[in-house]
Design a protein around this motif. Structure first.
Motif, PDB file in Angstrom:
ATOM      1  N   SER A 145       0.866  -1.267   0.025  1.00 38.19           N
ATOM      2  CA  SER A 145      -0.138   0.101   0.058  1.00 38.19           C
ATOM      3  C   SER A 145       0.826   1.301   0.012  1.00 38.19           C
ATOM      4  N   GLU A 146       1.829   1.013   0.688  1.00 44.22           N
ATOM      5  CA  GLU A 146       2.802   2.206   0.621  1.00 44.22           C
ATOM      6  C   GLU A 146       3.451   2.634  -0.551  1.00 44.22           C
ATOM      7  N   ASP A 168       0.766   4.156  -2.791  1.00 42.28           N
ATOM      8  CA  ASP A 168       0.558   5.584  -2.400  1.00 42.28           C
ATOM      9  C   ASP A 168       1.595   6.359  -3.116  1.00 42.28           C
ATOM     10  N   ARG A 172       1.685   6.647  -6.890  1.00 45.10           N
ATOM     11  CA  ARG A 172       0.634   7.420  -7.530  1.00 45.10           C
ATOM     12  C   ARG A 172       0.926   8.776  -7.506  1.00 45.10           C
ATOM     13  N   VAL A 173       1.507   9.437  -6.380  1.00 42.80           N
ATOM     14  CA  VAL A 173       2.006  10.711  -6.326  1.00 42.80           C
ATOM     15  C   VAL A 173       2.947  11.034  -7.455  1.00 42.80           C
ATOM     16  N   ARG A 179       1.757  10.664 -11.155  1.00 41.35           N
ATOM     17  CA  ARG A 179       0.649  11.247 -11.526  1.00 41.35           C
ATOM     18  C   ARG A 179       0.644  11.905 -13.070  1.00 41.35           C
ATOM     19  N   TYR A 239      -6.110  -0.012  -7.500  1.00 40.08           N
ATOM     20  CA  TYR A 239      -5.348  -1.010  -6.237  1.00 40.08           C
ATOM     21  C   TYR A 239      -6.527  -1.550  -5.773  1.00 40.08           C
TER      22      TYR A 239
END
Length: 385
Positions: free
Chosen positions: A208-209, A212, A215-216, A219, A226
């Motif tokens: 998950s990290e 995340d 995604r940043v 972008r 996910y």
């Protein structure tokens, strides 16, 4: 008399269960349809006519491996002629430049290509197909050269999840527009192989990290979908957008189901497109009406403020883990089975993984038994899910 349901958005057309890969997490049922039982292209085209009239906008051509169906190009052309969106979900290993160009010319809009890992040793072992990874990378580049948008499908589990960061970079290198990172959902073959596939909580948290952060960082370059694992969740997901609300699936033999795993629920009789019109099946068939809406729900789901958000979660998972398709999805922390579900995940992920039971026809398979309920439901001051 109740109002008819809203029309579905998408149709999952499972053209065949035949596949050169043998992925141990395959969502196909344990009892696979043989080639002689498959719908011919002309029947699929009639089903697509009915789907368009019903309101379907997207057609997802899947399997098994849909490129094994001899009528694939004519089916794609018919989807295009109806003005619908044609998406091909494929392992890719049977595609070559000529076939890709033919599908593009027929009107294919998009390709979803599955990858089992980022290196040949891992990917070929998981897929049970020697040379598959090298072929997939070649096909991905040919798909992009043909001008087709590409999504990379990465089904992740304990045996490839540590490659997630590399998978994101590989999707970028292949020119993918989208990456779908989907934790294994434990139905069908994946349920049989659950002990070999279940990741640890630490792996899931790290994944998950990674997502995340990516995604940043990416972008505007790469969209990352996910799908988190239910076994470590606190709330269930709205499976297929809710039973009989947005999607329908047609099997290779023509049975129509609210989701691709619904055959695992005993007592449901699925109408077949050989005998019934798709509109009647969607509007009136008992299988689609069985868990549609909220009136079927027991407590605590019936009075839950999320009942029209998650629609009770997954009926197939409730059946697989509790033996009762009406039960609260064990992914919900208010289910009496939630604790046992978490314990099973932690126990299996902490043990040495067994070998894979590869997806093959006519196998005698041991399916995990239902979970014992917890001694007491989780403490809560609310009856809401």
């Amino acid at each position: 008399m109740s109002l008819p349901p809203e029309p579905p958005i998408g149709l999952l057309a499972e053209l065949t269960h035949r596949c050169p890969l043998q992925c141990p997490y395959c969502s196909n049922p344990l009892e696979l349809v043989r080639a002689r039982g498959e719908l011919p292209a002309e029947t699929w085209c009639r089903v697509l006519d009915e789907a368009a009239a019903l309101g379907v906008l997207q057609v997802h051509l899947s399997g098994g491996e849909p490129t094994l169906h001899p009528g694939l190009e004519s089916i794609v052309a018919h989807v295009r002629n109806l003005g619908l969106y044609a998406n091909l979900i494929t392992a890719g290993v049977l595609l070559d430049e000529r076939r890709i160009d033919a599908l593009a010319a027929a009107g294919l809009d998009h390709v979803q290509l599955s990858l089992q890992g980022t290196d040949a040793a891992t990917a070929d072992r998981i897929g049970g197909y020697k040379g598959g990874h090298r072929k997939k990378l070649q096909v991905a580049r040919r798909i992009r050269a043909a001008g087709l948008p590409l999504t990379v499908n990465a089904v992740v589990h304990r045996q490839n999840l540590d490659q997630l960061a590399a998978m994101i970079e590989l999707a970028l290198d292949l020119g993918a527009h989208r990456l779908e990172v989907a934790h294994t959902q434990y139905y069908g073959w994946a349920l049989v192989n659950r002990a070999a596939l279940m990741p640890s909580r630490a792996q899931v948290e790290r994944a998950s990290e990674v997502v995340d952060a990516a995604r940043v960082r990416l972008r505007g370059r790469l969209v990352i979908d996910y799908v988190v694992p239910d076994y470590y969740a606190r709330r269930p997901k709205p499976c297929m957008g809710g039973w009989g609300r947005q999607m329908l699936a047609v099997t290779p033999s023509g049975d129509v189901m609210p989701c691709h795993a619904a055959a695992g629920i005993p007592g449901l009789a699925f109408a077949n497109v050989r005998d019934r019109h798709l509109r009647w099946i969607w509007d009136e068939s008992p299988a689609f009406r069985r868990f549609r809406g909220t009136s079927w729900m027991p407590e605590p789901c019936r009075s839950c403020e999320r009942r029209e958000v998650d629609f009770g979660g997954c009926r197939c998972q409730a059946m697989a883990l509790t033996g009762d398709p009406h039960a609260t999805d064990p992914a919900c922390e208010l289910s009496p089975f939630h604790g046992a579900m978490m314990q099973a995940a932690e126990r299996e992920s902490g043990a040495t993984p067994p070998g894979f039971a590869y997806r093959k026809p006519a196998r005698a398979l041991a399916v995990p038994s239902t979970l014992p309920p917890a001694k007491a439901a989780p403490a809560s001051n609310s009856s809401r899910c």
